[in-house]
Design a protein around this motif. Structure first.
Motif, PDB file in Angstrom:
ATOM      1  N   GLU A 207       9.849  31.607 -49.981  1.00 43.79           N
ATOM      2  CA  GLU A 207       8.974  31.919 -51.269  1.00 43.79           C
ATOM      3  C   GLU A 207       8.456  30.160 -51.339  1.00 43.79           C
ATOM      4  OE1 GLU A 207      11.740  32.792 -53.786  1.00 43.79           O
ATOM      5  OE2 GLU A 207      11.545  35.288 -53.706  1.00 43.79           O
ATOM      6  N   GLU A 210       4.755  29.247 -51.619  1.00 41.71           N
ATOM      7  CA  GLU A 210       4.230  29.369 -53.156  1.00 41.71           C
ATOM      8  C   GLU A 210       4.565  28.663 -54.181  1.00 41.71           C
ATOM      9  OE1 GLU A 210       5.148  33.635 -54.020  1.00 41.71           O
ATOM     10  OE2 GLU A 210       4.004  34.338 -52.803  1.00 41.71           O
ATOM     11  N   ARG A 211       5.348  28.133 -54.220  1.00 43.84           N
ATOM     12  CA  ARG A 211       6.332  27.146 -54.962  1.00 43.84           C
ATOM     13  C   ARG A 211       5.192  25.125 -54.598  1.00 43.84           C
ATOM     14  NH1 ARG A 211      12.221  24.237 -55.097  1.00 43.84           N
ATOM     15  NH2 ARG A 211      12.058  22.533 -57.018  1.00 43.84           N
ATOM     16  N   ASP A 216       1.221  32.476 -57.191  1.00 43.10           N
ATOM     17  CA  ASP A 216       1.453  33.321 -56.271  1.00 43.10           C
ATOM     18  C   ASP A 216       0.438  34.039 -55.401  1.00 43.10           C
ATOM     19  OD1 ASP A 216       3.350  33.085 -57.766  1.00 43.10           O
ATOM     20  OD2 ASP A 216       2.637  34.559 -59.388  1.00 43.10           O
ATOM     21  N   GLY A 217       0.921  34.166 -53.600  1.00 39.25           N
ATOM     22  CA  GLY A 217       0.673  35.215 -52.829  1.00 39.25           C
ATOM     23  C   GLY A 217       0.201  34.149 -51.806  1.00 39.25           C
ATOM     24  N   GLU A 218       0.464  34.655 -50.666  1.00 37.95           N
ATOM     25  CA  GLU A 218       0.742  33.937 -49.416  1.00 37.95           C
ATOM     26  C   GLU A 218      -1.113  33.470 -48.961  1.00 37.95           C
ATOM     27  OE1 GLU A 218       0.871  34.538 -44.991  1.00 37.95           O
ATOM     28  OE2 GLU A 218       2.073  35.102 -45.705  1.00 37.95           O
ATOM     29  N   ALA A 221      -1.890  31.129 -51.670  1.00 36.92           N
ATOM     30  CA  ALA A 221      -1.050  29.953 -51.154  1.00 36.92           C
ATOM     31  C   ALA A 221      -1.828  28.986 -50.098  1.00 36.92           C
ATOM     32  CB  ALA A 221      -0.245  30.170 -51.547  1.00 36.92           C
TER      33      ALA A 221
END
Length: 326
Positions: A207, A210-211, A216-218, A221
């Motif tokens: 995660e 995304e942070r 959101d979403g690979e 990102a």
């Protein structure tokens, strides 16, 4: 890929800035530390120290900026790093505060509980000294872990060091690693975002991708981070291996090695240290990912956060003898 994203090893050492700790590990599985239980350690630790130790063991030119106490816990760390080839000239020894510590216990589901002493330990008591200035003046590549952002002294050194390294043509990598136990305020979150933008190489896990991107979403990102100027992204997927993405459209997925897990702490740091050393030593992302996956997998097979860090010869033997997931 068409060009190397990182400065070569001969341009100067990889310098890691951050916390140096000892780790004490519970040998039982359970919920936290609210009852007496058997413990083992101290093990040399701290995410930046694990990273730079693996970098040096891989054959990379490596150095550390941090601080320890004038105690046996500090000597455990400095002795290990020096033995493994890390330049320890810029590690301060604080006469008043003890070496930082981390107590860790595993839960039934494999998650971990940590009790850290960083803020009120020697780990957070280093600064922009003459020895640090000398080291950063020779630095070819700077590496930072997100955990370091909890320490005001580290933030100051990182800001100064990044400016110097970039000005002399060096490169920068950032691992967004921030434990849930380490809270960051809004100002530090803004610094976190600035470090992402400055990164030539980003090394997120799960995660954290995304942070770091803020979306959101690979796929989204990755696209956002590359558009922000990150040249190379290596996504650590744990038991599912790792993937490298670059600004010129290159993608490579590397499967994980199949090993019995004894202690996962430090696996991602060993992965990163091996990967970065390989890239700076001139290897392709494909080769570097294989060594990174091997370093992470080898490290989880023994107890202690850097006890499984391997040399290149040891990792070659591991790769030859260990099956990979299909």
């Amino acid at each position: 890929m068409t060009a190397a994203a990182l400065s070569p090893d001969e341009a100067g050492p990889t310098v890691c800035v951050g916390e140096i700790l000892v780790e004490i590990v519970a040998t039982t599985i359970g919920a936290g530390f609210r009852e007496a239980q058997p413990l083992v350690g101290p093990y040399p630790s701290g995410a930046p120290a694990i990273f730079i130790d693996q970098c040096a063991r891989m054959g990379g030119n490596a150095a550390m900026v941090g601080a320890v106490g004038d105690d046996d816990f500090g000597r455990v760390n400095v002795d290990r790093l020096e033995r493994d080839g890390v330049d320890v000239s810029a590690i301060a020894v604080d006469p008043e505060f003890p070496t930082g510590s981390a107590f860790v216990r595993y839960r039934q589901d494999g998650s971990r509980d940590f009790v850290f002493n960083i803020k009120t330990s020697a780990a957070s008591r280093f600064g922009w000294t003459d020895r640090v200035i000398d080291l950063i003046g020779r630095c070819g590549h700077l590496h930072v872990m997100g955990t370091a952002l909890s320490m005001p002294s580290a933030r100051d050194v990182i800001d100064r060091a990044l400016a110097v390294v970039k000005a002399r043509g060096g490169t920068f990598s950032f691992d967004p690693n921030v434990r849930k136990e380490l809270k960051l305020d809004e100002a530090i979150e803004r610094r976190f975002a600035a470090l992402v933008d400055a990164a030539d190489l980003l090394l997120p896990s799960g995660e954290e991708l995304e942070r770091a991107a803020g979306v959101d979403g690979e796929e989204a990102a990755i696209d956002r981070l590359l558009a922000r100027g990150v040249k190379e992204i290596v996504l650590k997927r744990g038991a599912d291996g790792a993937t490298c993405f670059t600004a010129d459209g290159f993608r490579f997925d590397s499967p994980a090695f199949v090993v019995p897990e004894v202690d996962p702490t430090g696996a991602g740091d060993c992965f990163g240290g091996a990967y970065l050393a390989c890239r700076r030593l001139g290897m392709s992302p494909v080769e570097a990912l294989t060594y990174g996956c091997a370093a992470g997998a080898r490290n989880v097979t023994v107890r202690g956060p850097m006890e499984g860090a391997g040399t290149r010869d040891e990792l070659d033997a591991f790769i030859a003898a260990t099956p990979r997931r299909s």
